[in-house]
Scaffold this active site. Structure first.
Site, mmCIF file in Angstrom:
data_model
loop_
_atom_site.group_PDB
_atom_site.id
_atom_site.type_symbol
_atom_site.label_atom_id
_atom_site.label_comp_id
_atom_site.label_asym_id
_atom_site.label_seq_id
_atom_site.Cartn_x
_atom_site.Cartn_y
_atom_site.Cartn_z
ATOM 1 C CG HIS A 110 -1.867 1.022 1.410
ATOM 2 N ND1 HIS A 110 -3.050 1.050 0.581
ATOM 3 C CD2 HIS A 110 -1.688 2.635 1.823
ATOM 4 C CE1 HIS A 110 -3.740 2.155 0.822
ATOM 5 N NE2 HIS A 110 -2.977 3.032 1.603
ATOM 6 C CB CYS A 111 2.076 3.508 -2.481
ATOM 7 S SG CYS A 111 2.740 5.196 -2.897
ATOM 8 C CG PHE A 112 0.855 5.292 3.627
ATOM 9 C CD1 PHE A 112 -0.428 5.278 4.096
ATOM 10 C CD2 PHE A 112 1.475 4.283 3.931
ATOM 11 C CE1 PHE A 112 -1.011 4.377 5.057
ATOM 12 C CE2 PHE A 112 1.142 3.303 4.984
ATOM 13 C CZ PHE A 112 -0.111 3.217 5.328
ATOM 14 N N GLY A 115 -2.152 7.262 -2.020
ATOM 15 C CA GLY A 115 -3.412 6.539 -1.155
ATOM 16 C C GLY A 115 -4.039 5.604 -1.768
ATOM 17 C CG ASN A 116 -5.325 2.743 -5.037
ATOM 18 O OD1 ASN A 116 -5.843 2.014 -4.529
ATOM 19 N ND2 ASN A 116 -5.302 3.003 -6.358
#
Length: 263
Positions: A110-112, A115-116
């Site tokens: 999950h890439c902050f 946001g996805n």
């Protein structure tokens, strides 16, 4: 969980803020400093070439960023609830993301900053986003170094000149020898350098996993993967028309991910 959801909102805002500041510095400081005498202006002036190259890098970085956000990995529940005539979707690498609150296929992480979740449908765009973000940051750092070198008459011929720039500039700033705008550019130089190196390292690590046919989730869980030729693994993510995706930010350039899960 609340902290993770807050980070999922703050991180994209931070990235967009850095992008806006970088664009403003390029437009109002770096480009004007490269303008030559109008009487001796040429068709391919340094300012024009610099502007075109930065526009190409930033357009691809932001374009792939938008595609990563828009194209979420395939939802496992939605896939298994498809038409009964189809075979059930194989789950080669599934994971329940607490932030997204769903199980995704070929989950990587999950890439902050976007946001996805990163998975089957947006892995190619994520790798290109890291690549062009790294190039845009490092190129902005080079342009910023040239600007500071001209404004403050500093030579960067010595290898340690860049490392000693910050402490020297701080002392000169408090003594009034360095303006606030110049100090801000110097701080941005180190920020661009850090972001550029981080994105470059992450891009290389992600490409290595793709060549092996693995995801970060599989590596963390110790899941064994089927040995396949690296060209097939690379084509599965980037597609047959991968060169077009390097030049123009677009979603579907002939990738095989969606075809495999829909069979």
């Amino acid at each position: 969980m609340l902290a993770l959801r807050l980070l999922n909102v703050v991180a994209p805002a931070y990235f967009l803020c850095i992008s806006l500041v970088t664009f403003a510095l390029q437009l109002f400081l770096f480009l004007p400093s490269m303008r030559e005498d109008p009487a001796a202006a040429r068709l391919f002036s340094p300012a024009l070439l610099h502007g075109a190259l930065f526009l190409f890098l930033s357009t691809n970085a932001l374009g792939n960023y938008v595609l990563v956000v828009q194209n979420s990995p395939d939802d496992l529940d939605a896939c298994q609830g498809a038409s009964a005539k189809r075979a059930p979707c194989p789950p080669p690498s599934t994971h329940f993301c607490r932030v997204c609150a769903r199980v995704t296929l070929r989950h990587d992480h999950h890439c902050f900053f976007t946001g996805n979740c990163i998975g089957s449908r947006n892995m190619r765009n994520f790798v290109l986003f890291c690549l062009y973000t790294s190039l845009a940051c490092l190129y902005s750092m080079v342009a910023g170094v040239a600007y500071i070198s001209a404004v403050l008459s500093i030579s960067f011929a010595h290898p340690l000149a860049f490392l000693t720039l910050l402490p020297t500039s701080i002392s000169q700033f408090f003594s009034g020898a360095v303006l606030g705008s110049e100090m801000f550019v110097i701080l941005m130089l180190y920020l661009w350098f850090a972001i550029g190196l981080a994105c470059a390292g992450f891009c290389c690590h992600q490409l290595l996993l793709i060549l092996r046919g693995q995801t970060r989730h599989q590596v963390r869980k110790g899941v064994a993967v089927r040995a396949r030729p690296w060209r097939k693994n690379l084509q599965e993510v980037f597609g047959k028309r991968w060169l077009l995706g390097l030049l123009v930010p677009m979603f579907n350039v002939g990738g095989e991910n969606s075809k495999q899960w829909n069979k």
